[in-house]
Structure formats: structure tokens, C-alpha cells
Motif scaffolding. Structure first.
Motif, PDB file in Angstrom:
ATOM      1  N   PHE A  46       0.836  -1.205   0.000  1.00  0.00           N
ATOM      2  CA  PHE A  46       0.000   0.000   0.000  1.00  0.00           C
ATOM      3  C   PHE A  46       0.870   1.253   0.000  1.00  0.00           C
ATOM      4  O   PHE A  46       0.596   2.216  -0.730  1.00  0.00           O
ATOM      5  N   ALA A  47       1.938   1.258   0.816  1.00  0.00           N
ATOM      6  CA  ALA A  47       2.832   2.421   0.862  1.00  0.00           C
ATOM      7  C   ALA A  47       3.507   2.625  -0.497  1.00  0.00           C
ATOM      8  O   ALA A  47       3.664   3.762  -0.950  1.00  0.00           O
ATOM      9  N   SER A  48       3.895   1.537  -1.165  1.00  0.00           N
ATOM     10  CA  SER A  48       4.517   1.648  -2.495  1.00  0.00           C
ATOM     11  C   SER A  48       3.519   2.217  -3.502  1.00  0.00           C
ATOM     12  O   SER A  48       3.874   3.055  -4.342  1.00  0.00           O
ATOM     13  N   TRP A  49       2.277   1.745  -3.437  1.00  0.00           N
ATOM     14  CA  TRP A  49       1.247   2.262  -4.346  1.00  0.00           C
ATOM     15  C   TRP A  49       1.032   3.761  -4.117  1.00  0.00           C
ATOM     16  O   TRP A  49       0.944   4.527  -5.080  1.00  0.00           O
ATOM     17  N   ARG A  50       0.977   4.189  -2.847  1.00  0.00           N
ATOM     18  CA  ARG A  50       0.766   5.604  -2.556  1.00  0.00           C
ATOM     19  C   ARG A  50       1.912   6.454  -3.107  1.00  0.00           C
ATOM     20  O   ARG A  50       1.691   7.515  -3.699  1.00  0.00           O
TER      21      ARG A  50
ATOM     22  N   ALA B 224      -3.606  -3.207  -8.148  1.00  0.00           N
ATOM     23  CA  ALA B 224      -4.194  -4.545  -8.223  1.00  0.00           C
ATOM     24  C   ALA B 224      -3.707  -5.420  -7.067  1.00  0.00           C
ATOM     25  O   ALA B 224      -4.488  -6.195  -6.484  1.00  0.00           O
ATOM     26  N   ASP B 225      -2.395  -5.283  -6.716  1.00  0.00           N
ATOM     27  CA  ASP B 225      -1.868  -6.054  -5.582  1.00  0.00           C
ATOM     28  C   ASP B 225      -2.528  -5.605  -4.277  1.00  0.00           C
ATOM     29  O   ASP B 225      -2.832  -6.427  -3.409  1.00  0.00           O
ATOM     30  N   VAL B 226      -2.739  -4.299  -4.129  1.00  0.00           N
ATOM     31  CA  VAL B 226      -3.396  -3.770  -2.928  1.00  0.00           C
ATOM     32  C   VAL B 226      -4.796  -4.352  -2.796  1.00  0.00           C
ATOM     33  O   VAL B 226      -5.216  -4.796  -1.717  1.00  0.00           O
TER      34      VAL B 226
ATOM     35  N   ALA C  97     -11.831  -2.578  -2.803  1.00  0.00           N
ATOM     36  CA  ALA C  97     -11.746  -4.029  -2.645  1.00  0.00           C
ATOM     37  C   ALA C  97     -13.085  -4.547  -2.155  1.00  0.00           C
ATOM     38  O   ALA C  97     -13.842  -3.825  -1.490  1.00  0.00           O
ATOM     39  N   SER C  98     -13.363  -5.790  -2.448  1.00  0.00           N
ATOM     40  CA  SER C  98     -14.624  -6.390  -2.029  1.00  0.00           C
ATOM     41  C   SER C  98     -14.514  -6.859  -0.586  1.00  0.00           C
ATOM     42  O   SER C  98     -13.610  -7.609  -0.232  1.00  0.00           O
ATOM     43  N   VAL C  99     -15.449  -6.397   0.243  1.00  0.00           N
ATOM     44  CA  VAL C  99     -15.506  -6.798   1.646  1.00  0.00           C
ATOM     45  C   VAL C  99     -16.889  -7.383   1.885  1.00  0.00           C
ATOM     46  O   VAL C  99     -17.879  -6.651   1.987  1.00  0.00           O
ATOM     47  N   GLY C 100     -16.958  -8.709   1.954  1.00  0.00           N
ATOM     48  CA  GLY C 100     -18.251  -9.350   2.118  1.00  0.00           C
ATOM     49  C   GLY C 100     -19.213  -9.049   0.977  1.00  0.00           C
ATOM     50  O   GLY C 100     -20.415  -8.934   1.188  1.00  0.00           O
ATOM     51  N   GLY C 101     -18.665  -8.900  -0.226  1.00  0.00           N
ATOM     52  CA  GLY C 101     -19.501  -8.612  -1.385  1.00  0.00           C
ATOM     53  C   GLY C 101     -19.776  -7.141  -1.595  1.00  0.00           C
ATOM     54  O   GLY C 101     -20.411  -6.762  -2.584  1.00  0.00           O
ATOM     55  N   GLU C 102     -19.305  -6.278  -0.674  1.00  0.00           N
ATOM     56  CA  GLU C 102     -19.513  -4.834  -0.792  1.00  0.00           C
ATOM     57  C   GLU C 102     -18.190  -4.146  -1.124  1.00  0.00           C
ATOM     58  O   GLU C 102     -17.134  -4.550  -0.625  1.00  0.00           O
ATOM     59  N   PRO C 103     -18.223  -3.093  -1.961  1.00  0.00           N
ATOM     60  CA  PRO C 103     -16.978  -2.375  -2.275  1.00  0.00           C
ATOM     61  C   PRO C 103     -16.498  -1.558  -1.084  1.00  0.00           C
ATOM     62  O   PRO C 103     -17.284  -0.871  -0.435  1.00  0.00           O
ATOM     63  N   GLY C 104     -15.229  -1.664  -0.775  1.00  0.00           N
ATOM     64  CA  GLY C 104     -14.652  -0.896   0.322  1.00  0.00           C
ATOM     65  C   GLY C 104     -13.433  -0.138  -0.138  1.00  0.00           C
ATOM     66  O   GLY C 104     -12.630  -0.650  -0.927  1.00  0.00           O
TER      67      GLY C 104
ATOM     68  N   GLY D  50     -10.659   8.237  -5.976  1.00  0.00           N
ATOM     69  CA  GLY D  50      -9.320   8.097  -6.523  1.00  0.00           C
ATOM     70  C   GLY D  50      -8.531   6.945  -5.969  1.00  0.00           C
ATOM     71  O   GLY D  50      -7.416   6.682  -6.415  1.00  0.00           O
ATOM     72  N   ALA D  51      -9.079   6.229  -4.970  1.00  0.00           N
ATOM     73  CA  ALA D  51      -8.370   5.094  -4.378  1.00  0.00           C
ATOM     74  C   ALA D  51      -8.969   3.790  -4.868  1.00  0.00           C
ATOM     75  O   ALA D  51     -10.151   3.734  -5.214  1.00  0.00           O
ATOM     76  N   PRO D  52      -8.170   2.726  -4.922  1.00  0.00           N
ATOM     77  CA  PRO D  52      -8.721   1.428  -5.327  1.00  0.00           C
ATOM     78  C   PRO D  52      -9.806   0.970  -4.356  1.00  0.00           C
ATOM     79  O   PRO D  52      -9.864   1.399  -3.201  1.00  0.00           O
TER      80      PRO D  52
END
Length: 587
Positions: free
Chosen positions: A169-173, A366-368, A420-427, A416-418
Motif C-alpha cells: 500500500f505504501a509503495s502504491w501511494r 491490483a496487488d493492494v 476491494a470487495s468486503v463481504g460482497g460490498e466495495p470498500g 481516486g483510491a482502489p
């Protein structure tokens, strides 16, 4: 575990020694007697922040000393840490710790009699001691702390996954910020790039070499003074070796040295010690011959070529043009060129560079997202185990129908941030993943699950937080656990069950409990009372171990404030008998 703790000059405590042992030790006493100073002393001993306001005016210095004995992996870790600090355990394996704080705020730490940084005590404390107080309970009500709590409970593999996520995450930022900055300041960057390239091209056209300006200055001096140099060197050469074309020119150094050697050698049969001197004269003659030969070579190298001198002056002028712009000398110019080349790499805002940065940012994003998804799955699995464990503890704390749920939900999506799916919900991903954690309480079947701070009364909240602490302690952690009045707001049957839980915990840990509840104190393996005395306007406190009838009297005081009441003592003895029976059944 801690075998002994001595506190002097801290708060209301003048001089008190706490003899400690394995199992459950309770510390009781009247309000204001100094129970809090015991916990404060432990904090200081293990690297806590020093507060000069707590130091007694007489003697003007607070000293906390402790005797620590560890086993297993903890002992190895502690021995390694104090070894790094230049200290070592006693012959019997115990470690003596000391911390002093002056009234002016100066603090000193010692381990094994050797002065060490306070950070060493803090490192040791992190391995051997955990303090749980009401402030810790309030901290656990914060969402970020609840997330950290679940992560810690999830285990070492989860923590490794979290560390990996944070690195990516730090590398992506960093990559995203660099791409944004390059695009936003492309014009300024391009202007700076043009200036740097202009300078590099100018330097490359001259192609200066390291130290060239110094060498050319020396060469120019020789070319400008060729005749003077020729005359001086020729005179020196003639003085050393003579003039082969004019034998009448006078004696030279070589001839005179030869005469000296022959003179000394002619008297060797009289005094052999002259042989050493003759040898040294012969060495001097060889040295003169070598210097004469080099002077001859130097004379041959002297060149008064005006064209060569003009060439040198032209080259020096070209170098001076660079040193006027970029540095004081040629070596500085070369250093400037090297730094400019580095800046060009950093400032490059070409389409190819921006495209490469964008591709790298997208790959890291994508890795994040992938790691955030794995973190969420791990947290949901841990939340189920955590809820079951805490609910089981609540059943033993007179809340048999209550349930605690560690609810894992998606963080709000950040522009502007990626995601991720959390229990089927976007987070929206953040530094710790794409999840939010909230501890919720279901007080009885059919009741809604509410955040613990809203769904629990004061007494229930204390029990919930204690259950959380017991679950953590039961999962491992430091060998010594300190509970500072975490039973506040609890009474009756719940207080008895808290005592049972702490006694159960004390089978695997050394447990120190500061309490005002007689139901909890009854379960102690060792009972310490902080006593307050008063002489004039000075209040002091000491600590004593209570046993047998004295212990029953202390419990009677805690029950009704009547230590000499026969009815109170009888009630206290009944409590002690109940606690003994409960501990015996559990073994």
C-alpha cells in the motif's frame, strides 16, 4: 515473573516493598492509600513516562526497583536484550531492574547494576508485562483500536499478511503521488530538464578530466619559465656530476665523494670502524648519480615550444568557462554533471516515463486490492472465533445470554483510491485494508446488536472489556498481567465471577489485580494491603501481606467498612471458603 517490587518516594508511598509470587495477587486498601501508585511504579519500572509531579519532596527522588525472573522463550529474549545493553542476569538467573526519577524530572535506568537507556526497560516490559486498566477499556471503544485488537487476535500469519499489505500500500501511494506530481508540474519539469541538458552538453563538449585544471596550471608554469628552469637544472647537474667537456671547471660532488671514500678505505687496516662510514659515502655517491641522471632527463624534456604553450592557455580558458558557471574547480564541475544526470532521471516527464509509472501504479493497485481482499477474509474468520471466545467468557461473568460480535464492514469508498470487495460490498482501501471493525453487544436473544458503548450498561461494559482482556491473555502474551480496577461498576454475582476468571487466568500467568471488590480479593493466592498512615501533614503508605484472620478483617472492611464487626468477619470468612472451594474444583 516479578518476585519483588520496592517503591520509595513516589506519591503517597514513602517506602513500600511488595513481595510477589506466582498465581493471583490482589492489592487492596482504602481510597487514597496509594494503590494507584503501585501501578504507576510498575509503569515507571518498565520504561513508562516519568512524571516529576509524583516525586515526594523528601527525599526529592523516586526509586522503583524490581526483581524479575523469566523462563522459556521470554527468558532468552530478555537475556538477549539486556546483553545488547551490556548487562547480564545474576548467577541465579534473576534480573534486577531499577528506575529513578528526580524532582527536577531527570530519569535514570539500571539493569543488573549497569546504567542503560530507559528504552531497554521499555523493551523488557513489552516482553514480560501487560497492564490493563480503565483507560485501556476506553481505548478499546475506538474503531481503530478495535480493528487493531482483532488483527492482534487473528494470529501471527494474519499479522504477516497485514505487514505485506502495508508495504505494498505504501509503495502504491508513493507511485501514485509521484505520477500525480509529474503530471501537475510537467511544464516546470521540462524547463528544468532543458537547462540541465544544456549544461551537460556544454560540459561534454569540453570533456574535462579529473584534476586536469591543476595539471595544466603546472604545465603552463613550466612552459612559461623554460629558460629559468633550464639554467637552474643545468647548474645543479654540473655541480653534482661535473662538465665532461671542461675538466677544468672544478671539482663536482661525485668526484669529491669518490675522494672521500678512497681516503677512508686507505685507513681500514688501522680502524675497521671507518668501513661503515666509507659504505655510507658510497651510498651517497650512488644517490648523487641517480639524481644527476634524472636531472639530465628533465633537461631533455624541457620544451620552449610557443605553440604548446598557446594550446595549454586555450584549454585552460575552456575549463575556466565551465568553472565560472558550475563549480570552483574541474572536479566540482564533474560532480555537478553527475548530480544533473541524476536529476534528469527524476525529472523525466516524457510520455514513456509517465506510461511506465502509470503501469506500475496500476499493478500495485491490483496487488493492494488482492491483499485487502485476503485481509478481509482473514478478519471475518478471526471475528467469528473472537466473538465465540468473548461470549464464552461473558457466560462466566454472569451474562449467560449475551453475545459479542466483531462486525467487519467495508470502509467508505475514497475517491481516486482502489476499492476491494468486503463481504460482497466495495470498500475503499486504506493503510490497514478495506475493512472497519466494530464490537457489538447482543445482551439477550432477540435484542439488536448495538455498539458496546451504546448497548451495555456501565457494569456490563466493564465485564465485556474484561472478557476481551481475558481472551487476549489466554491466547498467550506476557507472563505477568496487571489489572487496575477493571472491575469498577460491578458487584454481586458478577463480581464473584470476575474473581473466578482472574483465578483461572492465574493458572497460566502471574496476575496482579488492584481491586475494591471483596468478592475478587477472596480468590487471591496472595493478598497485599496498602496502608495509609499520617504524621502531621505528611501522609505515607506502606504495604503488608495479610493472612488468616487479618485477611478476613480486610475483606470485612471492604464489605462494610467494619473490620472489627463479627458479622462482617463471618461474611468475609464465608467468601474465602467459597473461593477456596471454587479454586479446588477447577484444579
Amino acid at each position: 515473573m516479578l518476585e519483588e517490587l520496592r517503591i520509595t518516594g513516589l506519591g503517597v508511598i514513602d517506602d513500600a516493598t511488595l513481595p510477589l509470587d506466582a498465581g493471583l495477587t490482589v492489592i487492596t486498601g482504602e481510597t487514597g492509600a496509594g494503590k494507584t501508585m503501585v501501578v504507576a511504579g510498575l509503569g515507571l519500572l518498565f520504561g513508562g513516562r516519568a512524571d516529576a509531579g509524583r516525586v515526594r519532596a523528601d527525599p526529592g527522588r523516586a526509586v522503583i526497583e524490581g526483581r524479575l525472573r523469566c523462563s522459556g522463550r521470554v527468558a532468552k529474549a530478555v537475556a538477549a536484550r539486556i546483553g545488547d545493553a551490556g548487562a547480564e542476569p545474576d548467577e541465579d538467573g534473576a534480573v534486577l531492574l531499577s528506575r529513578s526519577v528526580s524532582a527536577e524530572g531527570r530519569s535514570r535506568a539500571h539493569v543488573g547494576g549497569r546504567s542503560v537507556p530507559v528504552g531497554v526497560l521499555s523493551d523488557i516490559g513489552g516482553r514480560v508485562l501487560a497492564v490493563h486498566g480503565q483507560s485501556d477499556q476506553m481505548r478499546l471503544l475506538q474503531p481503530l483500536e478495535q480493528l487493531a485488537t482483532l488483527d492482534r487476535y487473528a494470529g501471527p500469519e494474519h499479522e504477516k499478511l497485514l505487514d505485506t499489505y502495508r508495504e505494498v500500500f505504501a509503495s502504491w501511494r508513493r507511485c501514485d503521488e509521484e505520477l500525480t506530481e509529474r503530471r501537475a508540474h510537467a511544464r516546470e519539469r521540462n524547463q528544468q530538464v532543458d537547462l540541465l541538458r544544456l549544461g551537460l552538453d556544454e560540459i561534454a563538449a569540453v570533456d574535462p578530466q579529473p584534476g586536469e585544471d591543476v595539471e595544466l596550471r603546472s604545465l603552463a608554469q613550466r612552459l612559461e619559465h623554460t629558460e629559468g628552469l633550464r639554467s637552474a637544472v643545468a647548474a645543479a647537474q654540473q655541480a653534482l656530476a661535473g662538465d665532461m667537456d671542461d675538466p677544468s671547471a672544478g671539482a663536482d660532488a661525485s668526484t669529491l665523494l669518490g675522494v672521500a671514500r678512497h681516503s677512508l678505505e686507505s685507513q681500514l687496516d688501522v680502524d675497521e670502524s671507518l668501513g661503515d662510514l666509507a659504505g655510507r659515502v658510497e651510498s651517497a655517491a650512488r644517490l648523487v648519480a641517480d639524481v644527476s641522471s634524472e636531472l639530465t632527463t628533465y633537461l631533455a624534456s624541457l620544451d620552449a615550444d610557443p605553440a604548446k604553450l598557446a594550446e595549454v592557455h586555450e584549454r585552460r580558458a575552456a575549463l575556466r568557462a565551465l568553472t565560472r558557471k558550475y563549480a570552483e574547480d574541474v572536479d566540482g564541475v564533474l560532480a555537478w554533471a553527475q548530480d544533473a544526470q541524476r536529476q534528469l532521471t527524476e525529472l523525466d516527464s516524457s510520455d514513456e516515463t509517465l506510461a511506465a509509472l502509470e503501469a506500475e501504479r496500476d499493478r500495485l493497485a491490483a496487488d493492494v486490492v488482492e491483499l485487502a481482499g485476503r485481509l478481509g477474509e482473514s478478519r471475518r474468520e478471526a471475528s467469528e472465533r473472537f466473538g465465540v471466545a468473548v461470549s464464552a467468557e461473558l457466560a462466566g461473568l454472569a451474562m449467560p445470554h449475551a453475545q459479542v460480535v466483531a462486525h467487519v464492514a467495508a470502509r467508505p469508498v475514497v475517491a481516486g483510491a482502489p476499492t476491494a470487495s468486503v463481504g460482497g460490498e466495495p470498500g475503499g482501501v486504506g493503510p490497514d485494508g478495506a475493512d472497519e471493525v466494530e464490537l457489538r453487544l447482543i445482551p439477550h436473544p432477540g435484542a439488536p446488536a448495538l455498539p458496546v458503548q451504546r448497548g451495555a450498561s456501565g457494569g456490563e461494559l466493564s465485564r465485556v472489556m474484561l472478557a476481551v482482556e481475558v481472551v487476549f491473555a489466554g491466547a498467550g502474551g506476557p507472563p505477568t498481567l496487571v489489572f487496575d480496577e477493571v472491575d469498577a461498576g460491578v458487584g454481586g454475582e458478577a463480581a464473584v465471577e470476575i474473581g473466578r476468571r482472574l483465578a483461572k487466568l492465574a493458572r497460566r500467568h502471574q496476575v496482579l489485580v488492584v481491586t475494591h471488590l471483596p468478592q475478587v480479593a477472596a480468590f487471591a493466592d496472595r493478598h497485599l494491603v496498602v496502608q495509609k498512615g499520617s504524621t502531621g501533614s505528611v501522609t505515607t503508605s506502606g504495604v503488608r501481606v495479610v493472612e488468616d484472620s487479618d485477611r478476613a478483617r480486610e475483606l470485612a472492611r471492604m464489605l462494610a467498612g467494619l473490620p472489627d464487626s463479627s458479622l462482617g468477619v463471618a461474611h468475609a470468612e464465608e467468601l474465602l471458603a467459597m473461593a477456596r472451594s471454587a479454586r479446588t474444583r477447577k484444579r
